[in-house]
Design a protein around this motif. Sequence first.
Motif, PDB file in Angstrom:
ATOM      1  N   GLU A  56     -22.315  -9.167  18.979  1.00 55.94           N
ATOM      2  CA  GLU A  56     -22.747 -10.404  18.785  1.00 55.94           C
ATOM      3  C   GLU A  56     -23.196 -10.665  17.242  1.00 55.94           C
ATOM      4  O   GLU A  56     -24.311 -11.455  17.005  1.00 55.94           O
ATOM      5  CB  GLU A  56     -23.865 -10.917  19.733  1.00 55.94           C
ATOM      6  CG  GLU A  56     -23.492 -10.571  21.138  1.00 55.94           C
ATOM      7  CD  GLU A  56     -24.517 -10.913  22.185  1.00 55.94           C
ATOM      8  OE1 GLU A  56     -25.541 -11.494  21.924  1.00 55.94           O
ATOM      9  OE2 GLU A  56     -24.257 -10.918  23.465  1.00 55.94           O
ATOM     10  N   GLN A  57     -22.335 -10.293  16.405  1.00 52.44           N
ATOM     11  CA  GLN A  57     -22.644 -10.681  14.845  1.00 52.44           C
ATOM     12  C   GLN A  57     -21.446 -11.324  14.405  1.00 52.44           C
ATOM     13  O   GLN A  57     -20.273 -11.205  14.803  1.00 52.44           O
ATOM     14  CB  GLN A  57     -22.962  -9.226  14.213  1.00 52.44           C
ATOM     15  CG  GLN A  57     -24.332  -8.554  14.740  1.00 52.44           C
ATOM     16  CD  GLN A  57     -25.641  -9.614  14.148  1.00 52.44           C
ATOM     17  OE1 GLN A  57     -25.311 -10.527  13.165  1.00 52.44           O
ATOM     18  NE2 GLN A  57     -26.637  -9.721  15.013  1.00 52.44           N
ATOM     19  N   GLN A  58     -21.453 -11.844  13.343  1.00 56.35           N
ATOM     20  CA  GLN A  58     -20.503 -12.444  12.578  1.00 56.35           C
ATOM     21  C   GLN A  58     -19.755 -11.485  11.725  1.00 56.35           C
ATOM     22  O   GLN A  58     -20.131 -10.574  11.511  1.00 56.35           O
ATOM     23  CB  GLN A  58     -21.289 -13.662  11.465  1.00 56.35           C
ATOM     24  CG  GLN A  58     -22.051 -14.680  11.760  1.00 56.35           C
ATOM     25  CD  GLN A  58     -21.244 -15.457  13.081  1.00 56.35           C
ATOM     26  OE1 GLN A  58     -20.280 -15.908  12.751  1.00 56.35           O
ATOM     27  NE2 GLN A  58     -21.969 -15.791  14.227  1.00 56.35           N
ATOM     28  N   PRO A  59     -18.362 -11.930  11.663  1.00 57.56           N
ATOM     29  CA  PRO A  59     -17.295 -11.115  10.843  1.00 57.56           C
ATOM     30  C   PRO A  59     -17.773 -10.478   9.531  1.00 57.56           C
ATOM     31  O   PRO A  59     -17.607  -9.624   9.136  1.00 57.56           O
ATOM     32  CB  PRO A  59     -16.205 -11.780  10.925  1.00 57.56           C
ATOM     33  CG  PRO A  59     -16.276 -12.646  11.980  1.00 57.56           C
ATOM     34  CD  PRO A  59     -17.433 -12.973  12.065  1.00 57.56           C
ATOM     35  N   GLU A  90      -3.757 -11.537  14.883  1.00 59.70           N
ATOM     36  CA  GLU A  90      -3.234 -11.388  13.688  1.00 59.70           C
ATOM     37  C   GLU A  90      -4.067 -12.304  12.544  1.00 59.70           C
ATOM     38  O   GLU A  90      -4.469 -12.036  11.834  1.00 59.70           O
ATOM     39  CB  GLU A  90      -1.880 -12.097  13.322  1.00 59.70           C
ATOM     40  CG  GLU A  90      -0.937 -11.082  13.899  1.00 59.70           C
ATOM     41  CD  GLU A  90       0.576 -11.533  14.219  1.00 59.70           C
ATOM     42  OE1 GLU A  90       0.899 -12.482  13.541  1.00 59.70           O
ATOM     43  OE2 GLU A  90       1.422 -10.986  14.665  1.00 59.70           O
ATOM     44  N   ALA A  91      -4.723 -13.261  13.507  1.00 58.93           N
ATOM     45  CA  ALA A  91      -5.755 -14.252  12.636  1.00 58.93           C
ATOM     46  C   ALA A  91      -6.895 -13.351  12.439  1.00 58.93           C
ATOM     47  O   ALA A  91      -7.347 -13.635  11.250  1.00 58.93           O
ATOM     48  CB  ALA A  91      -6.108 -15.526  13.468  1.00 58.93           C
ATOM     49  N   HIS A  97      -9.211  -9.326   6.497  1.00 57.26           N
ATOM     50  CA  HIS A  97      -8.508  -9.020   4.947  1.00 57.26           C
ATOM     51  C   HIS A  97      -9.275  -9.889   3.984  1.00 57.26           C
ATOM     52  O   HIS A  97      -9.650  -9.517   3.032  1.00 57.26           O
ATOM     53  CB  HIS A  97      -7.123  -9.551   5.038  1.00 57.26           C
ATOM     54  CG  HIS A  97      -6.146  -8.317   5.458  1.00 57.26           C
ATOM     55  ND1 HIS A  97      -5.881  -7.219   4.498  1.00 57.26           N
ATOM     56  CD2 HIS A  97      -5.327  -8.037   6.581  1.00 57.26           C
ATOM     57  CE1 HIS A  97      -5.145  -6.658   5.090  1.00 57.26           C
ATOM     58  NE2 HIS A  97      -4.988  -6.943   6.150  1.00 57.26           N
ATOM     59  N   ASP A  98      -9.471 -11.131   4.317  1.00 60.40           N
ATOM     60  CA  ASP A  98     -10.158 -12.026   3.397  1.00 60.40           C
ATOM     61  C   ASP A  98     -11.507 -11.594   3.264  1.00 60.40           C
ATOM     62  O   ASP A  98     -11.946 -12.011   2.066  1.00 60.40           O
ATOM     63  CB  ASP A  98     -10.288 -13.282   3.986  1.00 60.40           C
ATOM     64  CG  ASP A  98      -8.703 -14.058   4.295  1.00 60.40           C
ATOM     65  OD1 ASP A  98      -7.880 -13.641   3.399  1.00 60.40           O
ATOM     66  OD2 ASP A  98      -8.604 -15.161   4.801  1.00 60.40           O
ATOM     67  N   LEU A  99     -12.140 -10.954   3.929  1.00 60.04           N
ATOM     68  CA  LEU A  99     -13.487 -10.386   3.705  1.00 60.04           C
ATOM     69  C   LEU A  99     -13.405  -8.795   3.131  1.00 60.04           C
ATOM     70  O   LEU A  99     -14.408  -8.221   3.209  1.00 60.04           O
ATOM     71  CB  LEU A  99     -14.418 -10.233   5.018  1.00 60.04           C
ATOM     72  CG  LEU A  99     -14.617 -11.652   5.847  1.00 60.04           C
ATOM     73  CD1 LEU A  99     -15.002 -11.313   7.097  1.00 60.04           C
ATOM     74  CD2 LEU A  99     -15.620 -12.371   4.818  1.00 60.04           C
TER      75      LEU A  99
END
Length: 195
Positions: A56-59, A90-91, A97-99
């Motif tokens: 229950e945490q954000q990416p 994939e999303a 990847h963006d992080l």
Amino acid sequence: YPLPEEDFLVDPFEIPPHWRRVYAMDVGWQRTAALWGAFDPETECWTLYHEHYVGEQQPTLHAAAIRAPGAWIPGLIDPAARGRSQDDGEALMDLYHDLGLDLVPYDNAVFTGIYSVWEHLSTNRLKVFRSLTNYRKEHKNYRRDEKGRVVKHDDHLMDCCRGLIASGRAIAKAVPVAKGPRDPRPRIGAGSWMS
């Protein structure tokens, strides 16, 4: 895996820098887990040495925790991302990847993966740091039901272990060698007019 813990648990030690490292990640809202392994190319033995096990945490928080042991360490991710569609998987991979995570999907063949982990355990080629409490808890509860199906409950790190053993060797990396500052003076060598 019908093997006593004492057959594969080891006290934590400093991982040699030439051992190749990789992690595998299992994503979900209830629990996001990651498991780090180091591969000894001389003995062909894996050692599981670090875990991330948070729900229950954000990416962004997961990504920061996963980069902490070494942002250079490549990662594997469950291509289905905990039962979501392949597009959602994939999303999520794109999001991580963006992080800043270097991720590729792992081979998610369940039975082949289980047999591969069992083979590594039973031939003394898979060791686990005694400090991995969540892995140990999941390992104790990992089982099949009365019909022989794997019970898919609280098995996040077990999935990571399967993915790591199945796909990790191909992308694992040794600790990068730090390059010193470049000497700005011209090098004199054979063939030089100054030699």
